[in-house]
Design a protein around this motif. Structure first.
Motif, PDB file in Angstrom:
ATOM      1  N   LEU A  56      -4.620  -5.640  -1.455  1.00 21.02           N
ATOM      2  CA  LEU A  56      -3.753  -5.791  -3.112  1.00 21.02           C
ATOM      3  C   LEU A  56      -4.880  -6.122  -3.814  1.00 21.02           C
ATOM      4  O   LEU A  56      -4.497  -6.024  -5.199  1.00 21.02           O
ATOM      5  N   GLY A  57      -6.174  -5.872  -3.616  1.00 24.43           N
ATOM      6  CA  GLY A  57      -7.218  -6.008  -4.715  1.00 24.43           C
ATOM      7  C   GLY A  57      -7.091  -7.314  -5.463  1.00 24.43           C
ATOM      8  O   GLY A  57      -6.804  -8.341  -4.945  1.00 24.43           O
ATOM      9  N   GLY A  58      -7.338  -7.357  -6.722  1.00 26.46           N
ATOM     10  CA  GLY A  58      -7.240  -8.648  -7.716  1.00 26.46           C
ATOM     11  C   GLY A  58      -5.914  -9.199  -7.571  1.00 26.46           C
ATOM     12  O   GLY A  58      -5.709 -10.422  -7.585  1.00 26.46           O
ATOM     13  N   HIS A  59      -4.775  -8.398  -7.317  1.00 25.48           N
ATOM     14  CA  HIS A  59      -3.377  -9.328  -7.211  1.00 25.48           C
ATOM     15  C   HIS A  59      -3.597  -9.929  -5.989  1.00 25.48           C
ATOM     16  O   HIS A  59      -2.528 -11.012  -6.149  1.00 25.48           O
ATOM     17  N   ILE A 106      -1.726   4.501  -2.036  1.00 28.77           N
ATOM     18  CA  ILE A 106      -2.849   4.354  -1.672  1.00 28.77           C
ATOM     19  C   ILE A 106      -3.090   3.945  -0.043  1.00 28.77           C
ATOM     20  O   ILE A 106      -4.142   4.028   0.574  1.00 28.77           O
ATOM     21  N   ALA A 107      -1.646   3.833   0.750  1.00 34.00           N
ATOM     22  CA  ALA A 107      -1.902   3.900   2.238  1.00 34.00           C
ATOM     23  C   ALA A 107      -1.970   5.240   2.750  1.00 34.00           C
ATOM     24  O   ALA A 107      -2.378   5.194   3.912  1.00 34.00           O
ATOM     25  N   HIS A 108      -2.109   6.364   2.136  1.00 38.50           N
ATOM     26  CA  HIS A 108      -2.182   7.585   2.458  1.00 38.50           C
ATOM     27  C   HIS A 108      -3.917   8.003   2.547  1.00 38.50           C
ATOM     28  O   HIS A 108      -4.124   9.049   2.677  1.00 38.50           O
ATOM     29  N   ALA A 162       0.581  -1.003  -0.001  1.00 38.59           N
ATOM     30  CA  ALA A 162       0.060   0.000  -0.118  1.00 38.59           C
ATOM     31  C   ALA A 162       0.984   1.315   0.037  1.00 38.59           C
ATOM     32  O   ALA A 162       0.376   2.173  -0.476  1.00 38.59           O
ATOM     33  N   VAL A 163       2.025   1.067   0.540  1.00 37.17           N
ATOM     34  CA  VAL A 163       2.900   2.203   0.470  1.00 37.17           C
ATOM     35  C   VAL A 163       3.469   2.452  -0.787  1.00 37.17           C
ATOM     36  O   VAL A 163       3.716   3.569  -1.268  1.00 37.17           O
ATOM     37  N   ASP A 164       3.742   1.230  -1.542  1.00 37.23           N
ATOM     38  CA  ASP A 164       4.499   1.528  -3.006  1.00 37.23           C
ATOM     39  C   ASP A 164       3.536   1.820  -3.984  1.00 37.23           C
ATOM     40  O   ASP A 164       3.701   2.470  -5.094  1.00 37.23           O
ATOM     41  N   ARG A 165       2.197   1.337  -3.977  1.00 40.16           N
ATOM     42  CA  ARG A 165       1.150   1.370  -4.893  1.00 40.16           C
ATOM     43  C   ARG A 165       0.554   2.823  -4.912  1.00 40.16           C
ATOM     44  O   ARG A 165       0.126   3.087  -3.913  1.00 40.16           O
TER      45      ARG A 165
END
Length: 364
Positions: free
Chosen positions: A310-313, A247-249, A237-240
């Protein structure tokens, strides 16, 4: 001032287990699942470190360490691969009925051959209230079927119930099944037909203590699985990046990540408190049952949400979070699962013996 540090020896054990998981378990996570086992090289490395004899009594040549050391090792190994952690431990939770119920010479006779033979496995099966199938002990022989056990090889079967335990080493038939979680440890249907009982032990209080320690074993593994699921999904979530920021924000996800980390840490505190009670020989049945209940419930919060982040991943085998969810579900099924643990904890807290009776309305 109160010092909550575990001490140099336990810190070294934890660091060694963490390094072993990083070097030998995590890189081969999918390979172990596919092979339903661990390579001989990894087994040798595990044996050389001495993790297999961590709780084995000193008078029998073991390290004689306590429940907290085992919890540290199990958390680290399970964060790498819980199925592999089970497969690598030759005695596993089957050790506890031997330690609590049998005499030292019998413990050595039953357990030492497994410690001396790479790849050997002992298995503990619960045959008391909350069991999914019954093994029948009839005049020195036992028959019955257990639909699923996490093993493709069983050299020593230890069957535990409320009154005691017995050990079987012959007449154990395993039929391979696919399994869902913990595949690196194997998956089989276990059958016994007039299998001779090698040794039997009777002591209700010792049997309860063995069950309590077995629950802690699985709770420690669940903490490791939860920790890895929470950390992997947090880093993802930090990297995406979406809508111009990680998205972590986004607030909802940030709060969820916080709740997942809190769940891991709070369960670990319960686990360490229960381990301390076991080592101090204090009453620990309720603490161990409560810890297992909490570990199961929080794992059912943390690991599915790890997939969701991670959603679909999350459902793809390119990422490990779907495996964490499967493994956590399997780890919550032992010794009668959450219902049996909750009932035992409740009985201790309210001071009754046996199943809690249903209300009049529930019986209608």
């Amino acid at each position: 001032m109160i010092d909550f540090a575990p001490g140099d020896e336990l810190e070294l054990i934890r660091a060694t287990a963490r390094e072993f998981a990083a070097d030998h378990l995590r890189p081969g996570l999918r390979q172990h699942e596919k092979a339903r086992g661990i390579s001989p090289d990894v087994q040798r490395a595990f044996a050389e470190i001495g993790f297999a004899s961590l709780e084995w009594p000193e008078e029998l040549g073991g390290n004689g360490l306590g429940a907290l050391a085992r919890a540290f090792v199990l958390e680290e190994l399970s964060a790498g691969d819980p199925g592999a952690a089970l497969a690598l431990d030759p005695l596993g939770p089957a050790l506890y009925p031997l330690l609590e119920l049998s005499k030292s010479d019998v413990t050595g006779e039953l357990g030492q051959p497994l410690l001396d033979t790479p790849g050997s496995r002992a298995l503990l099966v619960w045959n008391g209230e909350g069991r999914r199938s019954k093994l029948v002990n009839d005049r020195g022989v036992v028959s019955g079927t257990v639909p699923w056990v996490p093993a493709d090889r069983v050299d020593l079967l230890v069957v535990l119930d409320e009154d005691g335990a017995f050990a079987v080493s012959e007449g154990i038939d395993l039929k391979s099944v696919r399994g869902s979680g913990l595949r690196a440890a194997g998956a089989s249907e276990l059958s016994l037909i007039d299998a001779p009982i090698r040794a039997s032990f009777s002591d209700r209080s010792a049997a309860a203590r063995a069950l309590a320690r077995a629950r802690l074993y699985k709770a420690a593994m669940l903490v490791g699985v939860m920790r890895e699921a929470a950390e992997f999904s947090r880093q993802y979530a930090v990297d995406r990046v979406a809508f111009g920021k990680p998205i972590a924000h986004h607030q909802a996800l940030a709060f969820l990540i916080t709740d997942m980390a809190t769940a891991v840490d709070s369960t670990r505190l319960l686990l360490h408190d229960a381990c301390w009670r076991i080592e101090a020989r204090e009453p620990a049945d309720e603490a161990c049952a409560t810890t297992y209940v909490e570990a199961i419930e929080q794992s059912m919060f943390v690991t599915p949400n790890g997939v969701q982040i991670l959603g679909g991943h999350g459902f793809m085998q390119d990422y490990p979070v779907e495996k964490f969810m499967r493994d956590a579900r399997a780890l919550g099924l032992f010794w009668g699962g959450i219902d049996s643990a909750r009932e035992d904890a409740g009985n201790e807290l309210i001071g009754i013996d046996g199943p809690v009776p249903l209300s009049v309305e529930a019986q209608l």
